[in-house]
Design a protein around this motif. Structure first.
Motif, PDB file in Angstrom:
ATOM      1  N   ALA A 153      10.371  29.937  -7.546  1.00 42.29           N
ATOM      2  CA  ALA A 153       9.492  29.689  -6.407  1.00 42.29           C
ATOM      3  C   ALA A 153      10.079  30.351  -5.169  1.00 42.29           C
ATOM      4  O   ALA A 153      11.289  30.589  -5.077  1.00 42.29           O
ATOM      5  CB  ALA A 153       9.334  28.185  -6.178  1.00 42.29           C
ATOM      6  N   SER A 154       9.237  30.636  -4.201  1.00 41.58           N
ATOM      7  CA  SER A 154       9.707  31.323  -2.991  1.00 41.58           C
ATOM      8  C   SER A 154      10.734  30.498  -2.232  1.00 41.58           C
ATOM      9  O   SER A 154      11.577  31.051  -1.530  1.00 41.58           O
ATOM     10  CB  SER A 154       8.522  31.647  -2.077  1.00 41.58           C
ATOM     11  OG  SER A 154       7.854  30.462  -1.681  1.00 41.58           O
ATOM     12  N   ASP A 155      10.658  29.163  -2.370  1.00 47.39           N
ATOM     13  CA  ASP A 155      11.606  28.300  -1.662  1.00 47.39           C
ATOM     14  C   ASP A 155      12.672  27.725  -2.589  1.00 47.39           C
ATOM     15  O   ASP A 155      13.313  26.726  -2.266  1.00 47.39           O
ATOM     16  CB  ASP A 155      10.859  27.169  -0.939  1.00 47.39           C
ATOM     17  CG  ASP A 155       9.948  26.362  -1.858  1.00 47.39           C
ATOM     18  OD1 ASP A 155       9.715  26.798  -3.007  1.00 47.39           O
ATOM     19  OD2 ASP A 155       9.453  25.307  -1.436  1.00 47.39           O
ATOM     20  N   ALA A 156      12.887  28.344  -3.739  1.00 50.54           N
ATOM     21  CA  ALA A 156      13.954  27.909  -4.636  1.00 50.54           C
ATOM     22  C   ALA A 156      15.315  28.205  -4.006  1.00 50.54           C
ATOM     23  O   ALA A 156      15.475  29.193  -3.283  1.00 50.54           O
ATOM     24  CB  ALA A 156      13.842  28.626  -5.974  1.00 50.54           C
ATOM     25  N   ASP A 187       5.240  28.976  -3.246  1.00 56.64           N
ATOM     26  CA  ASP A 187       6.278  27.955  -3.113  1.00 56.64           C
ATOM     27  C   ASP A 187       6.119  26.873  -4.173  1.00 56.64           C
ATOM     28  O   ASP A 187       5.164  26.853  -4.955  1.00 56.64           O
ATOM     29  CB  ASP A 187       6.288  27.359  -1.703  1.00 56.64           C
ATOM     30  CG  ASP A 187       4.990  26.649  -1.340  1.00 56.64           C
ATOM     31  OD1 ASP A 187       4.227  26.263  -2.246  1.00 56.64           O
ATOM     32  OD2 ASP A 187       4.726  26.481  -0.133  1.00 56.64           O
ATOM     33  N   ARG A 188       7.089  25.948  -4.196  1.00 57.30           N
ATOM     34  CA  ARG A 188       7.106  24.930  -5.253  1.00 57.30           C
ATOM     35  C   ARG A 188       5.895  24.000  -5.173  1.00 57.30           C
ATOM     36  O   ARG A 188       5.419  23.514  -6.199  1.00 57.30           O
ATOM     37  CB  ARG A 188       8.408  24.128  -5.192  1.00 57.30           C
ATOM     38  CG  ARG A 188       8.559  23.227  -3.975  1.00 57.30           C
ATOM     39  CD  ARG A 188       9.898  22.542  -3.981  1.00 57.30           C
ATOM     40  NE  ARG A 188      10.988  23.478  -3.724  1.00 57.30           N
ATOM     41  CZ  ARG A 188      12.272  23.192  -3.925  1.00 57.30           C
ATOM     42  NH1 ARG A 188      12.621  22.016  -4.417  1.00 57.30           N
ATOM     43  NH2 ARG A 188      13.203  24.087  -3.643  1.00 57.30           N
ATOM     44  N   MET A 189       5.369  23.766  -3.972  1.00 60.05           N
ATOM     45  CA  MET A 189       4.203  22.902  -3.852  1.00 60.05           C
ATOM     46  C   MET A 189       2.986  23.536  -4.515  1.00 60.05           C
ATOM     47  O   MET A 189       2.251  22.884  -5.270  1.00 60.05           O
ATOM     48  CB  MET A 189       3.897  22.601  -2.381  1.00 60.05           C
ATOM     49  CG  MET A 189       2.672  21.705  -2.185  1.00 60.05           C
ATOM     50  SD  MET A 189       2.387  21.246  -0.463  1.00 60.05           S
ATOM     51  CE  MET A 189       3.821  20.184  -0.183  1.00 60.05           C
ATOM     52  N   ALA A 190       2.767  24.832  -4.245  1.00 57.90           N
ATOM     53  CA  ALA A 190       1.628  25.524  -4.843  1.00 57.90           C
ATOM     54  C   ALA A 190       1.753  25.548  -6.363  1.00 57.90           C
ATOM     55  O   ALA A 190       0.767  25.318  -7.085  1.00 57.90           O
ATOM     56  CB  ALA A 190       1.539  26.948  -4.302  1.00 57.90           C
ATOM     57  N   LEU A 191       2.954  25.798  -6.869  1.00 62.72           N
ATOM     58  CA  LEU A 191       3.165  25.825  -8.310  1.00 62.72           C
ATOM     59  C   LEU A 191       2.980  24.448  -8.932  1.00 62.72           C
ATOM     60  O   LEU A 191       2.362  24.309  -9.993  1.00 62.72           O
ATOM     61  CB  LEU A 191       4.570  26.352  -8.615  1.00 62.72           C
ATOM     62  CG  LEU A 191       4.815  27.828  -8.287  1.00 62.72           C
ATOM     63  CD1 LEU A 191       6.307  28.151  -8.360  1.00 62.72           C
ATOM     64  CD2 LEU A 191       4.037  28.728  -9.240  1.00 62.72           C
ATOM     65  N   SER A 192       3.485  23.423  -8.264  1.00 63.70           N
ATOM     66  CA  SER A 192       3.392  22.061  -8.793  1.00 63.70           C
ATOM     67  C   SER A 192       1.948  21.595  -8.869  1.00 63.70           C
ATOM     68  O   SER A 192       1.520  20.997  -9.860  1.00 63.70           O
ATOM     69  CB  SER A 192       4.220  21.103  -7.923  1.00 63.70           C
ATOM     70  OG  SER A 192       5.587  21.473  -7.914  1.00 63.70           O
TER      71      SER A 192
END
Length: 250
Positions: A153-156, A187-192
């Motif tokens: 993710a972009s924010d990993a 980001d992780r929110m979009a992926l989740s």
């Protein structure tokens, strides 16, 4: 995305898809550059309404029926082309039989459509049981050489990403190569949200064909966001070069 050791993906910058088949080419109406259609973005042209006006709409999957035009520029270049009237002029040259309505927020609409295309493709791969989630599971599979594509993710965090990258290199017998997973423009929110799982930070694909399917929309999104402008052209100078030739449309 990176490729399994000694087994390069067929869907690469050479214009070939899996199995060595040549992918069809299209020409950007703004730059005049010809490229594999998987590298370009399609704008769909709707049938004319009662007033004879055709809407110009993003076609992220390049599957909408009817006519369309292809562009191979970044979001910033598209906005510049719109501000200078270059997009309107290029479309008018290609579609002379109707008035075209170009949304003022076309760059935003196109980016959102491209993001959805990547997320939906990942969702399909997960529902088919081909997506690997969870750092521990990814690490184990990677060390055994069972990961075809690795994403962050972009924010990993850098530390977490580096550990998985190292495990991947071990499995590919590529230690010291500097190979890394692909940091997604998501980001992780979009992926989740898209995958229906909590805190999706890292993900991987073991299936080579799945990796190729994800590569196409991902490559389009990355190019539109300006990650690696291989053409070296901006819509400012190149649009004039394309002005005297009919653009590839379909």
């Amino acid at each position: 995305m990176r490729n399994p050791h000694n087994e390069p993906l067929g869907s690469d910058r050479t214009g070939k898809r899996g199995g060595g088949k040549e992918a069809p080419e299209r020409r950007c109406i703004l730059t005049g550059r010809t490229a594999c259609r998987d590298e370009l973005l399609r704008l769909a042209i709707s049938p004319p309404n009662a007033q004879g006006i055709c809407d110009v709409l993003p076609d992220a999957l390049a599957r909408a029926p009817g006519r369309g035009a292809w562009i191979g520029v970044s979001r910033a270049e598209l906005q510049q082309a719109m501000d200078k009237g270059q997009l309107k002029a290029a479309l008018a040259r290609s579609f002379r039989d109707g008035k075209l309505a170009i949304p003022q927020d076309l760059p935003v609409l196109l980016e959102n459509a491209l993001r959805r295309a990547v997320l939906e493709r990942l969702g399909l791969e997960m529902r088919a049981g081909r997506l690997i989630l969870g750092s521990d599971r990814i690490s184990n599979e990677a060390r055994m050489g069972k990961v075809a594509a690795l994403y962050h993710a972009s924010d990993a965090s850098e530390d977490g990403s580096k550990k998985l990258d190292q495990a991947w290199r071990v499995g590919m017998d590529a230690e010291g190569s500097g190979e890394t997973g692909d940091r997604l423009p998501l980001d992780r929110m979009a992926l989740s949200v898209a995958l229906g799982r909590d805190n999706v930070v890292h993900l991987a694909l073991a299936d080579r064909a799945s990796a190729e399917r994800v590569l196409i929309p991902l490559r389009r999104l990355q190019a539109f966001l300006g990650a690696g402008d291989e053409a070296g052209n901006s819509s400012d100078g190149a649009a004039g070069e394309a002005a005297h030739e009919p653009a590839t449309t379909d």
